[in-house]
Enzyme design. Structure first.
Site, PDB file in Angstrom:
ATOM      1  N   TYR A  14     144.782 -20.969  96.754  1.00  0.00           N
ATOM      2  CA  TYR A  14     143.694 -21.530  97.551  1.00  0.00           C
ATOM      3  C   TYR A  14     144.197 -22.691  98.406  1.00  0.00           C
ATOM      4  O   TYR A  14     143.789 -22.848  99.553  1.00  0.00           O
ATOM      5  CB  TYR A  14     142.556 -21.998  96.628  1.00  0.00           C
ATOM      6  N   GLU A  32     144.732 -34.316  87.274  1.00  0.00           N
ATOM      7  CA  GLU A  32     145.763 -33.625  88.048  1.00  0.00           C
ATOM      8  C   GLU A  32     145.173 -32.420  88.779  1.00  0.00           C
ATOM      9  O   GLU A  32     145.421 -32.224  89.955  1.00  0.00           O
ATOM     10  CB  GLU A  32     146.905 -33.190  87.128  1.00  0.00           C
ATOM     11  N   TYR A  61     139.633 -26.961  88.649  1.00  0.00           N
ATOM     12  CA  TYR A  61     139.477 -25.702  89.366  1.00  0.00           C
ATOM     13  C   TYR A  61     138.456 -24.838  88.643  1.00  0.00           C
ATOM     14  O   TYR A  61     138.484 -24.738  87.412  1.00  0.00           O
ATOM     15  CB  TYR A  61     140.813 -24.962  89.442  1.00  0.00           C
ATOM     16  N   VAL A  62     137.579 -24.242  89.427  1.00  0.00           N
ATOM     17  CA  VAL A  62     136.617 -23.260  88.926  1.00  0.00           C
ATOM     18  C   VAL A  62     136.744 -22.035  89.818  1.00  0.00           C
ATOM     19  O   VAL A  62     136.801 -22.160  91.049  1.00  0.00           O
ATOM     20  CB  VAL A  62     135.176 -23.817  88.947  1.00  0.00           C
ATOM     21  N   GLY A 104     129.292 -23.525  91.961  1.00  0.00           N
ATOM     22  CA  GLY A 104     127.876 -23.765  92.226  1.00  0.00           C
ATOM     23  C   GLY A 104     127.000 -23.591  90.998  1.00  0.00           C
ATOM     24  O   GLY A 104     125.782 -23.683  91.095  1.00  0.00           O
ATOM     25  N   GLY A 135     127.590 -25.430  88.124  1.00  0.00           N
ATOM     26  CA  GLY A 135     127.654 -26.650  87.334  1.00  0.00           C
ATOM     27  C   GLY A 135     128.909 -26.830  86.503  1.00  0.00           C
ATOM     28  O   GLY A 135     129.068 -27.860  85.841  1.00  0.00           O
ATOM     29  N   GLY A 173     132.150 -27.226  87.454  1.00  0.00           N
ATOM     30  CA  GLY A 173     133.000 -28.302  87.966  1.00  0.00           C
ATOM     31  C   GLY A 173     132.428 -29.665  87.616  1.00  0.00           C
ATOM     32  O   GLY A 173     133.157 -30.554  87.167  1.00  0.00           O
ATOM     33  N   ASN A 233     140.052 -30.120 102.442  1.00  0.00           N
ATOM     34  CA  ASN A 233     139.194 -29.444 101.466  1.00  0.00           C
ATOM     35  C   ASN A 233     137.785 -30.046 101.474  1.00  0.00           C
ATOM     36  O   ASN A 233     137.354 -30.713 100.539  1.00  0.00           O
ATOM     37  CB  ASN A 233     139.823 -29.521 100.074  1.00  0.00           C
ATOM     38  N   TYR A 288     132.714 -34.156  95.436  1.00  0.00           N
ATOM     39  CA  TYR A 288     133.084 -35.430  94.824  1.00  0.00           C
ATOM     40  C   TYR A 288     132.175 -36.553  95.311  1.00  0.00           C
ATOM     41  O   TYR A 288     131.755 -37.403  94.524  1.00  0.00           O
ATOM     42  CB  TYR A 288     134.548 -35.780  95.113  1.00  0.00           C
TER      43      TYR A 288
END
Length: 161
Positions: free
Chosen positions: A23, A82, A85-86, A92, A94, A96, A123, A130
């Site tokens: 990604y 570090e 990732y989901v 969407g 929840g 993460g 990103n 965030y």
């Protein structure tokens, strides 16, 4: 559900690391092996910690790898995230946020005063996520890195001999 990773999770975590690198357009940079991950997370002297997010079938669909930092100004540890990732199909939902919430809970519970991470400038979905959590970019700092040949040159600089 969020839980600490176990040694049995290493293969899927390794796969997810590769998915994240793909990604981020950096798959060719991934050198970590499952054995190295096992040693880093579960060896005699673990260097890092991991939590995983699971779906309703208990399949791992996301992870967070983190390690302790220390602030000389605050005099206490913090957490450096570090990776988080989901998998795209589970975003969407929840997971993460739950991973970050768990790390924030660990910080508060243990008296750590910082939870920090880096995000690629391009990103935008991650940055928006965030910022929705009230995280703030540290725009007054620039990250630097030595790797590969540059690291070897720095280690062998004449002033160090």
């Amino acid at each position: 559900m969020i839980r600490p990773a176990t040694p049995a999770d290493i293969p899927v975590i390794h796969t997810l690391i590769r998915e994240l690198a793909d990604y981020e357009k950096s798959l060719t940079e991934v050198r970590a092996t499952e054995e190295q991950l096992h040693q880093a997370l579960f060896g005699e002297h673990p260097a890092a910690h991991a939590h995983v997010a699971t779906d309703s079938t208990d399949s791992v669909i996301g992870y967070a790898i983190w390690f302790l930092t220390f602030s000389t100004w605050r005099g206490v540890h913090g957490i450096h995230l570090e990776d988080v990732y989901v998998r795209p199909g589970a975003r969407g939902t929840g997971h993460g946020k739950a991973l970050l919430t768990e790390l924030a809970r660990i910080c508060v519970e243990r008296g750590y005063q910082r939870l920090e991470w880096a995000v690629l400038n391009w990103n935008t979905p991650a940055i928006n996520f965030y910022e929705s959590l009230d995280a703030h970019p540290q725009s007054d700092w620039t990250a630097y890195r030595l790797t590969d040949e540059a690291l070897a040159r720095a280690a062998n600089a004449p002033e160090h001999k």
